[in-house]
Design a protein around this motif. Structure first.
Motif, mmCIF file in Angstrom:
data_model
loop_
_atom_site.group_PDB
_atom_site.id
_atom_site.type_symbol
_atom_site.label_atom_id
_atom_site.label_comp_id
_atom_site.label_asym_id
_atom_site.label_seq_id
_atom_site.Cartn_x
_atom_site.Cartn_y
_atom_site.Cartn_z
ATOM 1 N N LEU A 1 -14.213 -8.378 -57.549
ATOM 2 C CA LEU A 1 -13.922 -9.373 -56.514
ATOM 3 C C LEU A 1 -15.179 -10.119 -56.076
ATOM 4 C CD1 LEU A 1 -11.356 -7.560 -54.203
ATOM 5 C CD2 LEU A 1 -11.004 -9.682 -55.442
ATOM 6 N N VAL A 2 -16.264 -9.393 -55.874
ATOM 7 C CA VAL A 2 -17.508 -10.031 -55.455
ATOM 8 C C VAL A 2 -18.057 -10.918 -56.567
ATOM 9 C CG1 VAL A 2 -19.914 -9.556 -54.835
ATOM 10 C CG2 VAL A 2 -18.091 -8.292 -53.742
ATOM 11 N N PRO B 1 -20.605 -21.000 -52.817
ATOM 12 C CA PRO B 1 -19.708 -19.962 -53.321
ATOM 13 C C PRO B 1 -18.540 -19.733 -52.361
ATOM 14 C CG PRO B 1 -21.978 -19.198 -53.328
ATOM 15 C CD PRO B 1 -21.945 -20.496 -52.588
ATOM 16 N N ASN B 2 -17.442 -19.280 -52.892
ATOM 17 C CA ASN B 2 -16.261 -18.964 -52.081
ATOM 18 C C ASN B 2 -16.395 -17.521 -51.602
ATOM 19 O OD1 ASN B 2 -13.819 -18.787 -50.905
ATOM 20 N ND2 ASN B 2 -12.623 -19.199 -52.739
ATOM 21 N N TYR B 3 -16.521 -17.336 -50.310
ATOM 22 C CA TYR B 3 -16.768 -16.003 -49.758
ATOM 23 C C TYR B 3 -15.505 -15.287 -49.293
ATOM 24 C CZ TYR B 3 -21.677 -17.265 -49.830
ATOM 25 O OH TYR B 3 -22.917 -17.632 -50.230
ATOM 26 N N ASN B 4 -14.334 -15.821 -49.588
ATOM 27 C CA ASN B 4 -13.098 -15.185 -49.132
ATOM 28 C C ASN B 4 -12.917 -13.796 -49.734
ATOM 29 O OD1 ASN B 4 -12.485 -17.408 -47.624
ATOM 30 N ND2 ASN B 4 -11.229 -18.356 -49.215
ATOM 31 N N ALA B 5 -13.227 -13.639 -51.007
ATOM 32 C CA ALA B 5 -13.065 -12.337 -51.648
ATOM 33 C C ALA B 5 -14.068 -11.323 -51.108
ATOM 34 C CB ALA B 5 -13.207 -12.459 -53.156
ATOM 35 N N GLN B 6 -15.243 -11.771 -50.732
ATOM 36 C CA GLN B 6 -16.231 -10.840 -50.192
ATOM 37 C C GLN B 6 -15.810 -10.319 -48.827
ATOM 38 O OE1 GLN B 6 -20.212 -12.331 -50.435
ATOM 39 N NE2 GLN B 6 -19.989 -12.919 -52.577
ATOM 40 N N VAL B 7 -15.108 -11.119 -48.066
ATOM 41 C CA VAL B 7 -14.550 -10.638 -46.797
ATOM 42 C C VAL B 7 -13.451 -9.616 -47.073
ATOM 43 C CG1 VAL B 7 -13.298 -11.352 -44.726
ATOM 44 C CG2 VAL B 7 -15.178 -12.741 -45.569
ATOM 45 N N PHE B 8 -12.659 -9.861 -48.101
ATOM 46 C CA PHE B 8 -11.592 -8.934 -48.484
ATOM 47 C C PHE B 8 -12.160 -7.583 -48.909
ATOM 48 C CE2 PHE B 8 -8.194 -7.612 -51.526
ATOM 49 C CZ PHE B 8 -7.209 -7.423 -50.568
ATOM 50 N N PHE C 1 -14.665 -6.018 -47.587
ATOM 51 C CA PHE C 1 -14.920 -5.206 -46.391
ATOM 52 C C PHE C 1 -13.660 -4.474 -45.939
ATOM 53 C CE2 PHE C 1 -18.528 -8.199 -45.767
ATOM 54 C CZ PHE C 1 -19.528 -7.245 -45.870
ATOM 55 N N PHE C 2 -12.512 -5.117 -46.054
ATOM 56 C CA PHE C 2 -11.254 -4.451 -45.716
ATOM 57 C C PHE C 2 -10.955 -3.316 -46.686
ATOM 58 C CE2 PHE C 2 -10.535 -8.619 -43.681
ATOM 59 C CZ PHE C 2 -10.331 -8.165 -42.391
ATOM 60 N N ILE C 3 -11.242 -3.517 -47.969
ATOM 61 C CA ILE C 3 -11.023 -2.457 -48.955
ATOM 62 C C ILE C 3 -11.931 -1.269 -48.669
ATOM 63 C CG2 ILE C 3 -11.231 -1.867 -51.400
ATOM 64 C CD1 ILE C 3 -10.416 -4.703 -52.065
ATOM 65 N N ILE C 4 -13.179 -1.528 -48.326
ATOM 66 C CA ILE C 4 -14.107 -0.437 -48.010
ATOM 67 C C ILE C 4 -13.637 0.319 -46.775
ATOM 68 C CG2 ILE C 4 -16.463 0.061 -47.229
ATOM 69 C CD1 ILE C 4 -17.389 -2.238 -49.052
ATOM 70 N N THR C 5 -13.134 -0.380 -45.780
ATOM 71 C CA THR C 5 -12.627 0.271 -44.570
ATOM 72 C C THR C 5 -11.430 1.141 -44.866
ATOM 73 O OG1 THR C 5 -13.387 -1.629 -43.288
ATOM 74 C CG2 THR C 5 -11.807 -0.162 -42.234
ATOM 75 N N VAL C 6 -10.504 0.642 -45.676
ATOM 76 C CA VAL C 6 -9.327 1.438 -46.037
ATOM 77 C C VAL C 6 -9.732 2.648 -46.873
ATOM 78 C CG1 VAL C 6 -7.204 1.377 -47.405
ATOM 79 C CG2 VAL C 6 -7.711 -0.471 -45.827
#
Length: 102
Positions: free
Chosen positions: A46-47, A59-66, A68-73
């Protein structure tokens, strides 16, 4: 120069290492570790995709924000999983240690 293909090859190797360990492992700890390895492989891809997808010069940073949610889960999954493992161990362990009496 490192290209998108290099990142995807590393991500694929990490996922390939993690998937048989997840499905063939006998212990919960190994299953959790291999699930984390597979999630990190998905995070890496994703990154890499978000870094190499350039729109309007940025760069499109939308996936990098996503990510962080994966790491939290993933962290919550490990915490809950280890709590379940500890609870099962406490429920099933013998009350007293059997020693041999001769």
């Amino acid at each position: 120069m490192v290209t998108l293909g290099h990142y995807l090859v590393v991500s694929g190797m990490l996922f390939t290492i993690g998937s048989p360990a997840c499905f063939c492992a006998g212990t919960f700890i190994i299953i959790f570790m291999s699930l984390e390895l597979m999630l990190n492989a998905a995070n890496l891809s994703l990154v890499a995709f978000s870094r190499f997808r350039v729109t309007d010069g940025l760069p499109n940073y939308n996936a990098q924000v996503f990510v962080f949610f994966i790491i939290t889960v993933a962290a919550a999954e490990v915490a809950v999983g280890l709590a379940i493992i500890v609870a099962l161990y406490r429920a099933r362990r013998p009350l007293t240690w059997k020693t041999s009496t001769r």
